[in-house]
Motif scaffolding. Structure first.
Motif, PDB file in Angstrom:
ATOM      1  N   ASP A  69       0.848  -1.189   0.000  1.00 43.90           N
ATOM      2  CA  ASP A  69       0.000   0.000   0.000  1.00 43.90           C
ATOM      3  C   ASP A  69       0.883   1.238   0.000  1.00 43.90           C
ATOM      4  N   ASN A  71       0.295   3.952   1.264  1.00 42.31           N
ATOM      5  CA  ASN A  71       0.209   4.632   2.551  1.00 42.31           C
ATOM      6  C   ASN A  71       0.691   3.753   3.709  1.00 42.31           C
ATOM      7  N   SER A  73       2.947   2.192   6.636  1.00 42.04           N
ATOM      8  CA  SER A  73       3.950   2.726   7.555  1.00 42.04           C
ATOM      9  C   SER A  73       4.739   1.559   8.132  1.00 42.04           C
ATOM     10  N   ALA A  89       6.516   6.684   7.705  1.00 37.82           N
ATOM     11  CA  ALA A  89       5.271   6.677   6.936  1.00 37.82           C
ATOM     12  C   ALA A  89       5.515   7.305   5.579  1.00 37.82           C
ATOM     13  N   ARG A  90       5.200   6.578   4.520  1.00 38.10           N
ATOM     14  CA  ARG A  90       5.359   7.092   3.169  1.00 38.10           C
ATOM     15  C   ARG A  90       4.174   7.988   2.826  1.00 38.10           C
ATOM     16  N   LYS A  91       4.453   9.084   2.123  1.00 36.53           N
ATOM     17  CA  LYS A  91       3.424  10.067   1.802  1.00 36.53           C
ATOM     18  C   LYS A  91       2.676   9.726   0.516  1.00 36.53           C
ATOM     19  N   GLY A  92       2.038   8.577   0.521  1.00 36.18           N
ATOM     20  CA  GLY A  92       1.104   8.183  -0.512  1.00 36.18           C
ATOM     21  C   GLY A  92       1.535   8.431  -1.937  1.00 36.18           C
TER      22      GLY A  92
END
Length: 201
Positions: A69, A71, A73, A89-92
């Motif tokens: 995903d 999004n 984390s 956390a990756r910023k989408g």
């Protein structure tokens, strides 16, 4: 891997003799600092940080909270104390254009951001990489870098992909002093980010 009193810069060097995404961590003097292994065939990312290449002592664990995903984390834990350092956390969807990650502490407070410095490098790398023969050499002249900043914009760390044929070496440097707890959080975040970015291309 002792996350205190490290001699920067640190080199992350991927092994080319294994199917897994393994890499060694050495300091500026060439001393071993740690060994990172990403478990294969897992639906969720699962990464172990060992004290050295013998893999006899597990120090930290990094696990994704969901499967494939944008999004997702990645939670970071000290195995000896079961203490949580926080999460990355990756910023989408923004990460498709220019990579951006939030570093969040164990109290769920956003502490830092990792930002890709120049999105055009990634774009040119993807375009030129498709050209036969020439694309093989993009690792020598198209190398992204990533900077860690706090909410005030103060820069603390910079990670650079170093020139190489197959993009297997990265170098992490500390720009200014930082608290020990924050330093550990940032380093573990970078270990996970390197695996994500290398898989991204």
């Amino acid at each position: 891997m002792n996350l205190k009193n490290l001699n920067y810069p640190l080199d992350f060097k991927f092994k080319i003799t294994t199917l897994a995404s393994d890499f060694n961590i050495t300091d500026r003097h060439g001393n071993d600092v740690g060994y990172v292994r990403q478990k294969m065939f897992k639906l969720k990312e699962d990464v172990i940080v060992f004290s050295d290449e013998s893999k006899s002592q597990e120090l930290y664990r990094i696990r994704a909270d969901r499967w494939l995903d944008f999004n997702a984390s990645y939670s970071m834990t000290d195995i000896s104390t079961q203490k949580s350092f926080g999460r990355l956390a990756r910023k989408g969807m923004r990460s498709i254009w220019k990579s951006r990650y939030n570093i969040i502490d164990e109290h769920e407070t956003p502490r830092f951001q990792i930002n890709e410095d120049n999105a055009w490098i990634k774009i040119w790398d993807n375009l030129i990489g498709e050209i036969p023969i020439i694309g093989m050499f993009t690792g020598y002249f198209l190398n992204p870098s990533y900077t860690v900043k706090d909410s005030a914009g103060k820069e603390y760390f910079r990670l650079k992909k170093m020139p190489s044929l197959i993009g297997r070496r990265f170098q992490l440097d500390r720009l200014i002093d930082i608290d020990d707890e924050d330093e550990a959080l940032v380093i573990l975040s970078f270990l996970m980010m390197v695996l994500l970015e290398r898989a991204r291309g």
